[in-house]
Write an enzyme that holds these catalytic residues in place. Structure first.
Site, short mmCIF file in Angstrom:
data_model
loop_
_atom_site.label_atom_id
_atom_site.label_comp_id
_atom_site.label_asym_id
_atom_site.label_seq_id
_atom_site.Cartn_x
_atom_site.Cartn_y
_atom_site.Cartn_z
N LYS A 42 0.85 -1.20 0.00
CA LYS A 42 0.00 0.00 0.00
C LYS A 42 0.88 1.25 0.00
O LYS A 42 0.63 2.19 -0.76
CB LYS A 42 -0.88 -0.02 1.26
CG LYS A 42 -1.47 1.33 1.64
CD LYS A 42 -2.32 1.25 2.88
CE LYS A 42 -1.60 1.50 4.17
NZ LYS A 42 -1.18 2.89 4.40
N ASN A 43 1.91 1.25 0.83
CA ASN A 43 2.72 2.46 0.98
C ASN A 43 3.65 2.72 -0.21
O ASN A 43 4.25 3.79 -0.31
CB ASN A 43 3.53 2.41 2.28
CG ASN A 43 2.64 2.64 3.49
OD1 ASN A 43 1.45 2.93 3.35
ND2 ASN A 43 3.21 2.51 4.68
N ARG A 61 -3.94 10.58 4.72
CA ARG A 61 -2.95 11.64 4.71
C ARG A 61 -2.06 11.64 3.47
O ARG A 61 -1.55 12.67 3.06
CB ARG A 61 -2.07 11.52 5.96
CG ARG A 61 -2.82 11.67 7.25
CD ARG A 61 -1.86 11.53 8.39
NE ARG A 61 -0.65 12.27 8.10
CZ ARG A 61 -0.50 13.55 8.30
NH1 ARG A 61 -1.46 14.25 8.83
NH2 ARG A 61 0.63 14.15 7.99
N CYS A 111 -4.13 12.69 13.21
CA CYS A 111 -4.79 11.40 13.20
C CYS A 111 -4.53 10.71 14.53
O CYS A 111 -3.82 11.26 15.37
CB CYS A 111 -4.33 10.54 12.02
SG CYS A 111 -2.71 9.87 12.23
N ARG A 144 1.26 14.60 13.27
CA ARG A 144 1.66 14.40 11.87
C ARG A 144 1.63 15.67 11.02
O ARG A 144 0.83 15.81 10.10
CB ARG A 144 0.83 13.28 11.24
CG ARG A 144 0.92 12.01 12.03
CD ARG A 144 0.22 10.86 11.39
NE ARG A 144 0.99 10.26 10.31
CZ ARG A 144 0.61 9.16 9.69
NH1 ARG A 144 -0.48 8.55 10.01
NH2 ARG A 144 1.36 8.67 8.72
N VAL A 161 9.27 9.91 5.58
CA VAL A 161 8.95 9.13 4.38
C VAL A 161 8.18 10.00 3.39
O VAL A 161 8.59 10.19 2.24
CB VAL A 161 8.11 7.88 4.77
CG1 VAL A 161 7.60 7.15 3.53
CG2 VAL A 161 8.92 6.95 5.66
N ASP A 182 5.30 0.64 11.98
CA ASP A 182 4.07 -0.02 11.51
C ASP A 182 3.98 -1.49 11.95
O ASP A 182 2.97 -2.15 11.68
CB ASP A 182 3.96 0.07 9.98
CG ASP A 182 3.57 1.47 9.52
OD1 ASP A 182 3.22 2.30 10.37
OD2 ASP A 182 3.58 1.72 8.30
N ILE A 242 8.86 7.03 16.54
CA ILE A 242 8.39 7.73 15.34
C ILE A 242 7.12 8.56 15.62
O ILE A 242 7.06 9.73 15.27
CB ILE A 242 8.11 6.74 14.18
CG1 ILE A 242 9.33 5.85 13.93
CG2 ILE A 242 7.72 7.49 12.90
CD1 ILE A 242 10.56 6.54 13.39
N ARG A 264 -8.46 -0.39 5.41
CA ARG A 264 -7.62 0.64 4.79
C ARG A 264 -6.31 0.06 4.27
O ARG A 264 -5.71 0.59 3.34
CB ARG A 264 -7.28 1.74 5.81
CG ARG A 264 -8.45 2.64 6.13
CD ARG A 264 -8.00 3.79 6.97
NE ARG A 264 -6.82 4.40 6.39
CZ ARG A 264 -5.93 5.12 7.06
NH1 ARG A 264 -6.08 5.32 8.34
NH2 ARG A 264 -4.89 5.63 6.45
C1 UD1 Z 1 4.70 6.83 6.31
C2 UD1 Z 1 3.82 5.62 6.18
C3 UD1 Z 1 3.33 5.15 7.54
C4 UD1 Z 1 4.52 4.94 8.47
C5 UD1 Z 1 5.43 6.18 8.49
C6 UD1 Z 1 6.70 5.94 9.28
C7 UD1 Z 1 2.81 5.89 4.00
C8 UD1 Z 1 1.60 6.19 3.20
N1 UD1 Z 1 2.70 5.95 5.31
O1 UD1 Z 1 3.90 7.87 6.87
O2 UD1 Z 1 2.61 3.94 7.36
O3 UD1 Z 1 4.04 4.70 9.76
O4 UD1 Z 1 5.81 6.53 7.16
O5 UD1 Z 1 7.40 4.85 8.78
O6 UD1 Z 1 3.85 5.55 3.45
N2 UD1 Z 1 6.97 14.60 10.47
C9 UD1 Z 1 7.15 15.95 10.73
N3 UD1 Z 1 6.97 16.82 9.69
C10 UD1 Z 1 6.63 16.42 8.44
C11 UD1 Z 1 6.48 15.04 8.18
C12 UD1 Z 1 6.67 14.16 9.22
O7 UD1 Z 1 7.44 16.34 11.85
O8 UD1 Z 1 6.48 17.27 7.55
C13 UD1 Z 1 7.16 13.63 11.56
C14 UD1 Z 1 5.90 12.80 11.82
O9 UD1 Z 1 4.99 13.48 12.68
C15 UD1 Z 1 6.47 11.55 12.45
C16 UD1 Z 1 7.81 11.39 11.71
O10 UD1 Z 1 8.12 12.67 11.16
O11 UD1 Z 1 6.71 11.76 13.80
C17 UD1 Z 1 7.80 10.36 10.60
O12 UD1 Z 1 6.72 10.60 9.74
P1 UD1 Z 1 6.79 10.26 8.19
O13 UD1 Z 1 7.99 9.42 7.93
O14 UD1 Z 1 6.61 11.50 7.41
O15 UD1 Z 1 5.47 9.35 8.01
P2 UD1 Z 1 4.43 9.38 6.84
O16 UD1 Z 1 5.08 9.64 5.54
O17 UD1 Z 1 3.27 10.23 7.23
#
Ligand code: UD1
Length: 418
Positions: free
Chosen positions: A22-23, A94, A118, A123, A166, A307, A329, A399
């Site tokens: 999915k990701n 998201r 969420c 996030r 990510v 995850d 995380i 989901r």
């Molecule tokens: C993706 C995955 C999710 C997984 C996560 C961490 C998808 C669709 N989702 O989510 O399943 O749990 O990676 O492996 O691929 N953060 C900030 N600012 C930002 C962006 C992120 O502070 O602009 C923080 C987040 O709040 C979190 C951390 O960085 O604490 C990691 O988040 P991130 O790696 O961005 O996760 P997602 O891409 O949302």
């Protein structure tokens, strides 16, 4: 509202086919906004988040045909697209924010709803915006929307992320591949799903290469090709079922996977005493004897994935001694703990650390989940619990897990949806 009913203690045997990731599918779908050439995606998981992304891309103007029988998608994109992603499509998923980079790169402007918080944490998207600003975007937040523009088009630059994300890495890549000139992205995320997106982008004609462990060089281009791409397997789904097999398996086989992408998970399972046969593209899990406690901390890839945190906690309930999980995380990712406790689990949490005492016998209960991975951890707990467990709010599971009860039933689990 649908529920899952699980009768515990049934030994699992057979084989489980792992779906596409999915990701990886979500950012790759967003990437198709960059091109007007035809794209065919194979091995897509038929899960709610993918349907939501498809709905968003159709709203923007892509023509998408899904074959549910073949798990494929065909995307054609001939007309001028809208540059808006509305709130109603981003509030439940998201990853919709990933359309920001490609729309901005192609149309020099985009208006994308802020995704909001969420259950597992706040996030924010500040790192996504940081990267796009480095490429020359002007960004304003107004009425819950990100208004981004780059009247002269995006220009390559150096993006050194202050923290690993990510989604922000994906948005930065999706914008930079079509920006003018050279971009270097450092301190980026390197999850296998991002690696798969890069393979996809290269087939599409993008010029993108790793020049260090967390460093990518991109030369922008607008010359794209039609392509076919098979989505990588879902390593989180695989990890979930490996844990199910370690909990109640007699002999469970997993084929067509790449064990190199789950080395950290395999190492931990082995350390805990899970019996397995491991090959490059195949894993067999055998009936486990006594399991040992462990200490785990969640980290960006190649560390242990957040995850799988809720799922490994259930395995720790069967291990002798005190285990410890540090969640690094997300700030609110122990929502499954109170529900596991209602089933008899001995877990104490302090800030981002959980202490798990085992081995313990769980008893079935009526439980409810708050997010995708928390829900599946309750299914795992139900598999080892005495009697019947009823899991509410399973729309969370839908989901991200394709045919969950079908796959478990095929391995002789007693599970049904009502
Ligand atoms: C993706 C995955 C999710 C997984 C996560 C961490 C998808 C669709 N989702 O989510 O399943 O749990 O990676 O492996 O691929 N953060 C900030 N600012 C930002 C962006 C992120 O502070 O602009 C923080 C987040 O709040 C979190 C951390 O960085 O604490 C990691 O988040 P991130 O790696 O961005 O996760 P997602 O891409 O949302």
């Amino acid at each position: 509202m649908q529920k899952l009913i699980v009768k515990g203690k049934k030994r699992l045997s057979g084989s489980i086919i792992i779906s596409g990731s999915k990701n990886a599918t979500l950012p790759i779908l967003a990437a198709t906004l960059l091109t007007d050439k035809t794209t065919i995606l194979k091995n897509i998981p038929l899960v709610q988040d993918v349907y939501t992304m498809v709905k968003l891309l159709k709203f923007i103007g892509l023509n998408i045909v899904i074959s549910k029988r073949l798990n494929t998608l065909k995307i054609t994109n001939k007309k001028k697209l809208k540059t808006i992603a509305p709130y109603n499509l981003l509030k439940t998923m998201r990853a919709g924010v990933l359309v920001l980079g490609p729309l901005l790169a192609r149309y020099k402007k985009a208006k994308v709803s802020l995704p909001g918080g969420c259950a597992i944490g706040v996030r924010p998207v500040n790192l996504h915006l940081f990267a796009l600003e480095k490429l020359g975007a002007k960004i304003k937040i107004k009425n819950g929307y990100i208004h981004a523009s780059a009247t002269q088009g995006l220009t390559g630059n150096t993006i050194n992320f202050p923290a690993i994300s990510v989604g922000a890495t994906e948005n930065a890549i999706l914008a930079a591949v079509s920006a003018r000139g050279k971009t270097i992205i450092s301190n980026c995320a390197i999850e296998p799903e991002i690696q798969d997106m890069i393979v996809f982008l290269k087939k599409m004609g993008c010029i993108i290469n790793f020049i260090g462990k967390r460093k990518i060089l991109i030369i922008g281009t607008k010359n794209f090709r039609s392509l076919n791409h098979e989505i990588i397997f879902d390593r989180i789904e695989l990890g979930t079922y490996l844990i199910a097999a370690a909990l109640v398996g007699k002999k469970v086989k997993f084929v067509k996977i790449k064990s190199k992408f789950i080395e950290t998970e395999i190492k931990l399972l082995k350390k805990m005493g899970v019996k397995m046969k491991l090959e490059k593209n195949k894993i067999i899990i055998f009936e486990s004897g006594k399991l040992k406690s462990a200490n785990v901390k969640t980290e960006p890839y190649p560390g242990f994935p957040t995850d799988l945190q809720a799922q490994i906690m259930v395995l720790m309930l069967k291990a002798s001694g005190k285990s410890k999980i540090t969640e690094n995380i997300f700030e609110n990712r122990f929502m499954h703990v109170p529900e596991l406790r209602r089933m008899g689990a001995k877990i104490v949490t302090k800030n981002n650390v959980a202490f798990i005492s085992g081995p313990i016998n769980l008893s079935g209960a009526e439980v409810m989940a708050t997010d995708l991975r928390a829900s599946v951890s309750l299914v795992l707990a139900a598999l080892i619990a005495e009697n019947k467990t009823v899991i509410n709010r399973i729309y969370h599971l839908d989901r991200g897990y394709e045919n969950l009860e079908k796959k478990l039933k095929k391995c002789k689990a007693i599970i049904s949806r009502v």
